[in-house]
Design an enzyme around this catalytic site. Sequence first.
Site, PDB file in Angstrom:
ATOM      1  CG  ASP A 120      42.722  45.369  42.157  1.00 30.63           C
ATOM      2  OD1 ASP A 120      41.710  45.557  42.851  1.00 30.63           O
ATOM      3  OD2 ASP A 120      42.874  45.914  41.053  1.00 30.63           O
ATOM      4  CE1 TYR A 150      36.504  39.487  43.640  1.00 32.28           C
ATOM      5  CE2 TYR A 150      38.050  40.411  45.210  1.00 32.28           C
ATOM      6  CZ  TYR A 150      37.627  39.356  44.433  1.00 32.28           C
ATOM      7  OH  TYR A 150      38.316  38.175  44.462  1.00 32.28           O
ATOM      8  N   GLY A 151      33.289  45.373  43.299  1.00 32.38           N
ATOM      9  CA  GLY A 151      32.316  46.379  43.723  1.00 32.38           C
ATOM     10  C   GLY A 151      30.870  45.887  43.652  1.00 32.38           C
ATOM     11  CB  CYS A 173      41.621  46.804  45.500  1.00 31.66           C
ATOM     12  SG  CYS A 173      39.891  46.801  45.026  1.00 31.66           S
ATOM     13  CB  THR A 180      36.413  48.117  45.783  1.00 35.58           C
ATOM     14  OG1 THR A 180      36.380  49.146  44.802  1.00 35.58           O
ATOM     15  CG2 THR A 180      35.042  47.523  45.938  1.00 35.58           C
ATOM     16  CB  CYS A 211      39.094  53.202  41.502  1.00 35.00           C
ATOM     17  SG  CYS A 211      39.121  51.630  40.604  1.00 35.00           S
ATOM     18  CB  THR A 212      44.271  50.625  42.238  1.00 32.11           C
ATOM     19  OG1 THR A 212      43.414  49.466  42.252  1.00 32.11           O
ATOM     20  CG2 THR A 212      44.618  51.031  43.640  1.00 32.11           C
ATOM     21  CG  HIS A 213      40.756  48.996  37.699  1.00 30.43           C
ATOM     22  ND1 HIS A 213      40.663  48.380  38.919  1.00 30.43           N
ATOM     23  CD2 HIS A 213      40.687  48.004  36.762  1.00 30.43           C
ATOM     24  CE1 HIS A 213      40.524  47.072  38.736  1.00 30.43           C
ATOM     25  NE2 HIS A 213      40.535  46.817  37.438  1.00 30.43           N
TER      26      HIS A 213
END
Length: 253
Positions: free
Chosen positions: A8, A40-41, A71, A73, A183-185
């Site tokens: 990620d 990274y977005g 991730c 993104t 989103c994995t966050h």
Amino acid sequence: MKSIVVIDSGIGGLTLLNSILKNSNSLDISYICDSKNVPYGEKNNEFIHQRIDLMFENLDVEKLDLAVIACNTLTASSIDYLRSRFDFPIVGIEPYLNFPKKLNLKPEDCCLIATKSTLDSLRFKRLQTELDPDKRISTVKLPRLALLLEKLRDHDFAEIKDLIDQELKVLNDISFKYLILGCTHYPIISKYLHLKFEAEIIDPSKYVVKQIFQVLNLNTDKNLSNNHFNLSEDCGQTWDKIDIDNLSFLKYL
Ligand code: DGL
């Protein structure tokens, strides 16, 4: 023992790694991210591909059985690039647009949140055309939430709650019963999201974990969980051995 790497930009993929660890002790797991450059977005594909190249240069790819792009993104921008470079299986994570169909729900009751770059990506647009051509599932871009959640590494949730609420304001005008996390966050605050919006939270990571074990031809077993993995926050240049239970920000999961 099979060897996998989970990737990620920052801490988001640890939510997925947590489920992998809690389901097996028979994997050698490395987690690689790029804390200096998260999110990274905001970056262009050329930059992202350079950072990914650096990650894989620093990994022993000969020994890898599988890579997980944890991730949304990064999956949107780079999974095709990675699959064209490597022969081992590469599993990604994508916004779970087929969820309403699977459970026979009205798509109007569902809302998907994700980064701006995931929702603007060509890969997402194709997925939407295939699975929700009439755009009945609401989609909401949260350009700052992933980076805000990175702050939980050094701050308590209460300290950043107002900033998070500010970012989530856009959701106040939409009605939904199910909130799909793209989103994995975001699973880091899934309990808060559930309480705030009185919605059921849909986190696709458990399906991704299932797929990972299927591809590896391994069974999941909650009685054989593991806590330890190798962590690199600088694209694989330096490594530490980590106990996932010591990562306090995952307590909000
Ligand atoms: N964890 C990443 C995702 O799932 C997010 C953030 C980023 O680097 O933009 O989209």
